[in-house]
Each structure stands twice: as structure tokens, then as C-alpha cells.
Design an enzyme around this catalytic site. Sequence first.
Site, PDB file in Angstrom:
ATOM      1  N   HIS A 104      -8.335  -0.858   3.302  1.00  7.84           N
ATOM      2  CA  HIS A 104      -8.028   0.304   4.148  1.00  7.84           C
ATOM      3  C   HIS A 104      -6.510   0.458   4.329  1.00  7.84           C
ATOM      4  CE1 HIS A 104     -12.134  -0.795   5.798  1.00  7.84           C
ATOM      5  NE2 HIS A 104     -12.296   0.482   5.503  1.00  7.84           N
TER       6      HIS A 104
ATOM      7  N   GLU B  21     -11.271   4.169  -4.338  1.00  7.22           N
ATOM      8  CA  GLU B  21     -12.065   4.315  -5.573  1.00  7.22           C
ATOM      9  C   GLU B  21     -13.214   3.317  -5.618  1.00  7.22           C
ATOM     10  OE1 GLU B  21      -9.064   3.980  -8.589  1.00  7.22           O
ATOM     11  OE2 GLU B  21      -8.396   6.050  -8.288  1.00  7.22           O
TER      12      GLU B  21
END
Length: 282
Positions: free
Chosen positions: A37, A150
Site C-alpha cells: 500500500h 497490479e
Amino acid sequence: MRTVHSLKELRAILRGYRQQEKTIGLVPTMGNLHEGHISLVRKAAEAADIVVTSIFVNPLQFGANEDLDTYPRTLLEDQDKLRAAGNTLVFAPSAEEIYPDGLARHTRIIVPEVSEGHCGACRPGHFEGVATVVAVLFNMIQPDCAVFGEKDFQQLAVIRKMAKDLLIPVEVIGAPTIREDDGLAKSSRNSYLSEEERAIAPVIYRVLKATSAEIAGGREDFEVLAQEAENSLRDAGLRVDYFNIANSQTLKPAVPEDREVTLLAAAFLGTTRLIDNISVSR
Ligand code: PAF
């Protein structure tokens, strides 16, 4: 760094930034933040002046038997990590703020085709929940860009398609998967793994890499390759949801003419469901 919980406060602050002609980048999360993150926050900070990270465990994207109740809520630790990463604003709304009329009565967004296979087939309604909450967040924050990992390859494809179809003026940016030293993709759910499961988990990436090497080397019997990969994961003790080889754009089953393919895997170790993917140019 400020944390706000209401749309009213959020909009007042964002209005100030817009008056100063600052661009806004959004990083939507469900909290329990890890280095993956934080890499998204850094990417957003490269692309925009102001970074807003949202933290909301979205009930609409969890199935009935999934981990909504036990999903870790770690706002204080998340705030510390975000402050250190140069995040500007945390938006941590309640479910009432996002779904004021309740979940059952909220308008939902269905993104056809890209959301149908893979996780979409194993987790009915999941991408409807994701697309809906992300659309709400886009409209609340009206960011210039938004960054998604991704690692959730199909989610990224769903959000790109939704933003395109609904003409939402946001640049959707994908950021590479961050991995542990042994290759395991960083995920909030890794914290559920026992010591023994954690030792087995990197096999997913190893099998993805080995299979992608076969494809790069010229193999195009994709169904056979996927079956072999699935067997390897099973032999290692995983319960496989799917191992698919797909066209990277459409996410439909890969065919020999495809120049870019993505290998997508989802498997359970005990009660923990892990996903990962790898893309190959041919
Ligand atoms: O990837 C996630 O953490 C979630 O699916 C998202 C994009 C924040 C929507 O709830």
C-alpha cells in the site's frame, strides 16, 4: 496529515486544495496497510500534489462466508505508516457515509466481461461491490488520478473499464506488486497464515514464474500448462480456486495469437485465500 470521517469535511478540505490548483491523487484501501500500500501512496505522490488515502472495509465486496467480520481494522497503525510515507489526507468513512440508504438499497455497478472469470467466477458479486465503492469514492473525492496495485490484476482491469465506460475523468494508474524476499506477494491476508502455511505460500509465485518461463520459451498449450501448474500447487498442499492463462487486455482464455498474456492464480492455504499473477510478452 489529517484524518476525516465525513464527506462534508472531506469536500471542504479538498475545495481548499483545488483553489490552490493542486492536483489530487487517490489510493483506495481497506486498511491494515503494508509496504504494498505504501508503494501505492508513493506512486500517487509522484503523480499528484495531494494524496488522499481512503480506508474503508467495504461490506459490499465480501461474500456471506468471507472474512468481513475478522478483516483487521488497524486505523492508528495505518495513520502512522501513512504519515511516514508523506500522505496528505486519510478518509476513513463509516458504512453510513458510503451507503446512506443501506447496502440493499444502494445503486450497484456491474462491469461486464472483465469481471466475469477468475475471481469473478469464484466470488459472485465481489467485483460489483468493488466497482460500486470505487465509483462512490471517485465521486466523493474527484481525484485527478487513482493508484491500484497490479497484484489485484482483475480488479485493476474492472476499474479501468468502469472509469472508461462511465466517463469518470480520472487517470487509473497500476503499480507493481511488492513481494517478500521469498517472492510471496504482500497482502493484508498474509497475516492470517500460520508459520507452516507461510513457509508453503511462496510456491504460488514459484509456479507462476516457472509457467511464465515455459510460455516465454515458446509453449502455447495453455490449458495443459495451467493444469500442470494447478497440480504443482495441489501437490504443495494448496486448495486451488483457479490457475488461468488469459489475454492481458480482455482476461479471456489465452490463444496462441495473443502477444501479452497474464497468468492468474488463486488458492487457499488453510482458510486463507491468496491471489497472485504474472504477465508475459510473447
Ligand atoms: O483492493 C482493495 O483493497 C479494495 O478492493 C478496494 C479497491 C479498496 C475497494 O474496496
